[in-house]
Scaffold this motif. Structure first.
Motif, PDB file in Angstrom:
ATOM      1  N   ARG A 244       0.850  -1.191   0.000  1.00 41.37           N
ATOM      2  CA  ARG A 244       0.000   0.000   0.000  1.00 41.37           C
ATOM      3  C   ARG A 244       0.884   1.238   0.000  1.00 41.37           C
ATOM      4  NH1 ARG A 244      -2.082   2.900   4.573  1.00 41.37           N
ATOM      5  NH2 ARG A 244      -1.206   1.276   5.921  1.00 41.37           N
ATOM      6  N   GLN A 245       0.701   2.111  -0.983  1.00 38.47           N
ATOM      7  CA  GLN A 245       1.481   3.346  -1.023  1.00 38.47           C
ATOM      8  C   GLN A 245       0.777   4.393  -0.168  1.00 38.47           C
ATOM      9  OE1 GLN A 245       2.807   4.696  -4.861  1.00 38.47           O
ATOM     10  NE2 GLN A 245       3.572   6.642  -4.069  1.00 38.47           N
ATOM     11  N   VAL A 246       1.425   4.764   0.926  1.00 38.35           N
ATOM     12  CA  VAL A 246       0.847   5.699   1.884  1.00 38.35           C
ATOM     13  C   VAL A 246       0.952   7.128   1.369  1.00 38.35           C
ATOM     14  CG1 VAL A 246       1.033   6.609   4.241  1.00 38.35           C
ATOM     15  CG2 VAL A 246       1.359   4.164   3.804  1.00 38.35           C
ATOM     16  N   GLN A 247       2.056   7.434   0.718  1.00 45.77           N
ATOM     17  CA  GLN A 247       2.253   8.802   0.248  1.00 45.77           C
ATOM     18  C   GLN A 247       3.331   8.834  -0.825  1.00 45.77           C
ATOM     19  OE1 GLN A 247       4.289  11.107   3.526  1.00 45.77           O
ATOM     20  NE2 GLN A 247       5.760  11.160   1.875  1.00 45.77           N
ATOM     21  N   GLY A 248       3.505   9.999  -1.420  1.00 48.18           N
ATOM     22  CA  GLY A 248       4.587  10.222  -2.369  1.00 48.18           C
ATOM     23  C   GLY A 248       4.128  10.174  -3.811  1.00 48.18           C
ATOM     24  N   ILE A 337      10.337   1.231   1.983  1.00 49.37           N
ATOM     25  CA  ILE A 337       9.389   0.112   2.033  1.00 49.37           C
ATOM     26  C   ILE A 337       9.638  -0.669   3.310  1.00 49.37           C
ATOM     27  CG2 ILE A 337      10.874  -1.388   0.603  1.00 49.37           C
ATOM     28  CD1 ILE A 337       8.226  -2.680  -0.443  1.00 49.37           C
ATOM     29  N   ALA A 338       8.559  -0.989   4.006  1.00 52.81           N
ATOM     30  CA  ALA A 338       8.626  -1.703   5.274  1.00 52.81           C
ATOM     31  C   ALA A 338       7.366  -2.541   5.428  1.00 52.81           C
ATOM     32  CB  ALA A 338       8.755  -0.719   6.434  1.00 52.81           C
ATOM     33  N   PRO A 339       7.386  -3.516   6.359  1.00 54.40           N
ATOM     34  CA  PRO A 339       6.159  -4.288   6.584  1.00 54.40           C
ATOM     35  C   PRO A 339       5.019  -3.427   7.121  1.00 54.40           C
ATOM     36  CG  PRO A 339       8.081  -5.412   7.506  1.00 54.40           C
ATOM     37  CD  PRO A 339       8.527  -4.046   7.130  1.00 54.40           C
ATOM     38  N   ASP A 340       5.368  -2.386   7.888  1.00 59.15           N
ATOM     39  CA  ASP A 340       4.354  -1.500   8.460  1.00 59.15           C
ATOM     40  C   ASP A 340       5.074  -0.248   8.955  1.00 59.15           C
ATOM     41  OD1 ASP A 340       1.935  -0.525   9.361  1.00 59.15           O
ATOM     42  OD2 ASP A 340       1.420  -2.300  10.537  1.00 59.15           O
ATOM     43  N   LEU A 359       3.938   0.260   2.431  1.00 59.62           N
ATOM     44  CA  LEU A 359       3.769  -0.679   3.538  1.00 59.62           C
ATOM     45  C   LEU A 359       3.253  -1.999   2.967  1.00 59.62           C
ATOM     46  CD1 LEU A 359       2.196   1.702   6.206  1.00 59.62           C
ATOM     47  CD2 LEU A 359       4.608   1.207   5.743  1.00 59.62           C
ATOM     48  N   ALA A 360       4.038  -3.061   3.173  1.00 60.44           N
ATOM     49  CA  ALA A 360       3.784  -4.333   2.481  1.00 60.44           C
ATOM     50  C   ALA A 360       3.017  -5.347   3.301  1.00 60.44           C
ATOM     51  CB  ALA A 360       5.117  -4.940   2.035  1.00 60.44           C
ATOM     52  N   ASP A 361       2.763  -5.030   4.584  1.00 56.20           N
ATOM     53  CA  ASP A 361       1.988  -5.941   5.434  1.00 56.20           C
ATOM     54  C   ASP A 361       2.633  -7.315   5.545  1.00 56.20           C
ATOM     55  OD1 ASP A 361      -0.130  -6.519   7.147  1.00 56.20           O
ATOM     56  OD2 ASP A 361      -1.342  -7.380   5.555  1.00 56.20           O
ATOM     57  N   GLY A 362       3.952  -7.351   5.637  1.00 60.11           N
ATOM     58  CA  GLY A 362       4.665  -8.611   5.783  1.00 60.11           C
ATOM     59  C   GLY A 362       5.953  -8.590   4.998  1.00 60.11           C
ATOM     60  N   LEU A 363       6.696  -9.679   5.095  1.00 59.91           N
ATOM     61  CA  LEU A 363       7.949  -9.840   4.360  1.00 59.91           C
ATOM     62  C   LEU A 363       7.836 -11.038   3.420  1.00 59.91           C
ATOM     63  CD1 LEU A 363      10.621  -9.421   7.193  1.00 59.91           C
ATOM     64  CD2 LEU A 363      10.320  -7.881   5.257  1.00 59.91           C
ATOM     65  N   PRO A 364       8.460 -10.976   2.241  1.00 62.58           N
ATOM     66  CA  PRO A 364       8.501 -12.164   1.383  1.00 62.58           C
ATOM     67  C   PRO A 364       9.355 -13.250   2.028  1.00 62.58           C
ATOM     68  CG  PRO A 364       9.910 -10.436   0.498  1.00 62.58           C
ATOM     69  CD  PRO A 364       9.172  -9.831   1.651  1.00 62.58           C
TER      70      PRO A 364
END
Length: 530
Positions: A244-248, A337-340, A359-364
């Motif tokens: 999810r792109q929060v901003q930018g 980019i981070a999980p949260d 924010l990726a909501d987890g790690l691959p």
């Protein structure tokens, strides 16, 4: 030539995803369009008070075999495929009582979602749609007369044209919808065939199909004269495609490529064990480190190559906190980019309005299997993802001196990073941080020299009297074909080496390591990255 406008008098609706269905069907009914439907769709529309003919009334046959057979009938396909201007087709429709279907609205059984949810084999098979793709392809083929909708996002476009053209749709829209329909069935079949290939462990099927759904059209590609678009594939892997792109600002082609490289790299580090940060530039790490906190890891990663980090991508293996956010925004950064992220961290980043926060909501999962595809002229290459992890490797000490516990920790760290550096790759590391990286050179000795130079430069930037390579360990993504690359590392002050081994001159390289007092371990695994 097909006529520009086609009036819609009858629509067949059969959807798995019922988002927006009822308002759309109500709008059609208000225009006098007759509605035909199946199963759950019919129940939803009747429940909304609409008058709808069930498809079994149209065909004269009930749905059977648990719904597997309901629309595979001449009364349906004749109504979709009949060429309205062809007298023979019209005569056949009249003789067999086949009414025309001018609008088909179908979205398919959720096969991709079923697989992504980890359901069993039988349930996945039951979610393979047959009648839906058959109807879609029929309607799309006959787009001269029929409009086909496979995406609820197109409902408004259809209603807009019906309103603008007194109940008719244009050929331009019918063509666009037909193209989308064929792309959807192709993507659907690709997902099924690739899933089956995995189920039977077929690494090289005779035919390989790749499909995706548009995430966004981009302003341009790698360079301004190249067009580009970003597509999401069927794999539900946390990362830039699902974040999810929060901003930018909008992500560029290069941003997406580099952010993917950064997040895959940092995911090598278990967040339950340590905080980790990867700084990426042009898809290569320019600094990677682990630490007790994200701030500590970021500062260590930045020290490796602060010049290259300017305008880079920062990936974190834990939720972004305020401390790390304050430090990261001190220099120009393209993407984080981070999980949260904490609310405070989001607010800090918001002060840099162009900085993208994902924010990726987890790690691959670095161990998860997957498919990697690259185009070549006239075709493409497909290979399994490099999911080898150094923690799972049986390291073999090949020199007289074995590594100390501290050296072994850094050797494992360095080999994790080397997996994500373009070949030929050499990584110097010390105290859980990269201190010099040589990437993408045509000879391994050149990569060794560049990495050593980077380590010396990093020391000068921080005011240290000697190179950061002194006392560091070295990782090589592939074997040393000659002793020269290893000797370059020894001259720079390295004390231990990790490499795959397997060269015809391994004995020569081992002797050189012994003579230089180096400890060396072989992994038995190569990490080429081209």
């Amino acid at each position: 030539m097909p006529t520009e406008l086609r009036r819609v008098t009858r629509a067949l609706l059969s959807v798995s995803d019922k988002s927006g269905l009822v308002p759309f069907a109500q709008a059609l009914a208000q225009r006098g369009v007759e509605l035909v439907s199946t199963g759950g769709t019919h129940a939803a529309l009747v429940g909304a008070g609409l008058r709808v003919q069930e498809v079994s009334e149209l065909t004269g046959f009930p749905e059977m075999m648990d719904g597997r057979v309901k629309t595979l009938h001449p009364a349906v396909h004749g109504g979709l495929l009949a060429i309205r201007s062809n007298p023979e087709h019209q005569a056949a429709m009249l003789a067999h009582g086949i009414p025309s279907i001018d609008l088909l609205v179908v979205n398919l059984y959720p096969f991709e979602a079923t697989v992504a949810a980890g359901k069993g084999y039988d349930e996945c098979v039951e979610n393979i749609d047959i009648g839906g793709p058959a109807m879609i392809r029929a309607a799309a083929k006959n787009h001269a007369d029929v409009a086909v909708v496979v995406d609820a996002a197109d409902y408004d476009a259809v209603l807009g044209e019906l309103a603008a053209h007194d109940g008719a749709v244009t050929l331009t829209l019918r063509k666009r919808l037909a193209q989308k329909a064929y792309a959807r069935t192709a993507t659907y079949d690709a997902a099924i065939s690739n899933w089956l290939a995995g189920e039977i462990a077929e690494a090289a099927p005779d035919y390989r199909a790749i499909g995706g759904m548009l995430a966004e059209a981009m302003r341009y590609g790698e360079n301004p004269h190249q067009s580009a678009a970003f597509y999401r594939g069927p794999e539900r892997r946390p990362g830039v495609a699902t974040a999810r792109q929060v901003q930018g600002k909008q992500l560029s082609y290069n941003n997406v490529n580099d952010t993917d490289a950064a997040f895959e790299c940092v995911a090598e580090f278990d967040p339950a064990r340590t905080a980790a940060v990867a700084i990426i530039k042009h898809a290569n790490p320019c600094g990677v480190a682990e630490g007790g906190t994200l701030l500590e890891a970021y500062e260590k990663a930045l020290r490796c190559d602060p010049v290259s980090a300017f305008g880079g991508i920062v990936a974190l293996n834990r939720p972004l906190d305020a401390e790390a956010a304050r430090k990261i925004v001190e220099i120009f950064t393209e993407v984080i980019i981070a999980p949260d992220a904490s609310e405070e961290a989001v607010a800090i980043v918001a002060a840099k309005k162009n900085l993208r926060l994902l924010l990726a909501d987890g790690l691959p999962d670095p161990r998860a299997p997957g498919l990697v595809v690259r185009t070549v002229s006239g075709g493409f290459l497909a290979q399994a993802r490099d999911n080898a992890v150094v923690d799972d490797m049986d390291l073999k000490v090949v020199t007289r001196r074995g590594p100390t516990d501290e050296e072994l920790r850094d050797l494992r760290f360095a080999f994790r990073v080397a997996k994500h550096v373009k070949s030929n790759a050499i990584v110097y590391a010390r105290d859980g941080a990269t201190v010099g990286i040589g990437a993408g050179q045509m000879s391994r000795v050149d990569s060794s020299r560049i990495a050593a130079w980077k380590a010396a430069e990093a020391a000068r930037n921080t005011g240290l009297p000697e190179s950061l390579a002194r006392g560091a360990v070295v990782a090589s993504d592939a074997f040393f074909p000659f002793a020269d690359g290893l000797l370059a590392a020894a001259e720079a002050g390295a004390t231990a080496v990790i490499q795959p081994g397997g060269s015809m001159r391994d004995d020569e390289v081992i002797r050189a390591a012994d003579e230089a007092g180096l400890a060396m371990v072989f992994t038995g695994h190569r990490h080429f990255r081209h």
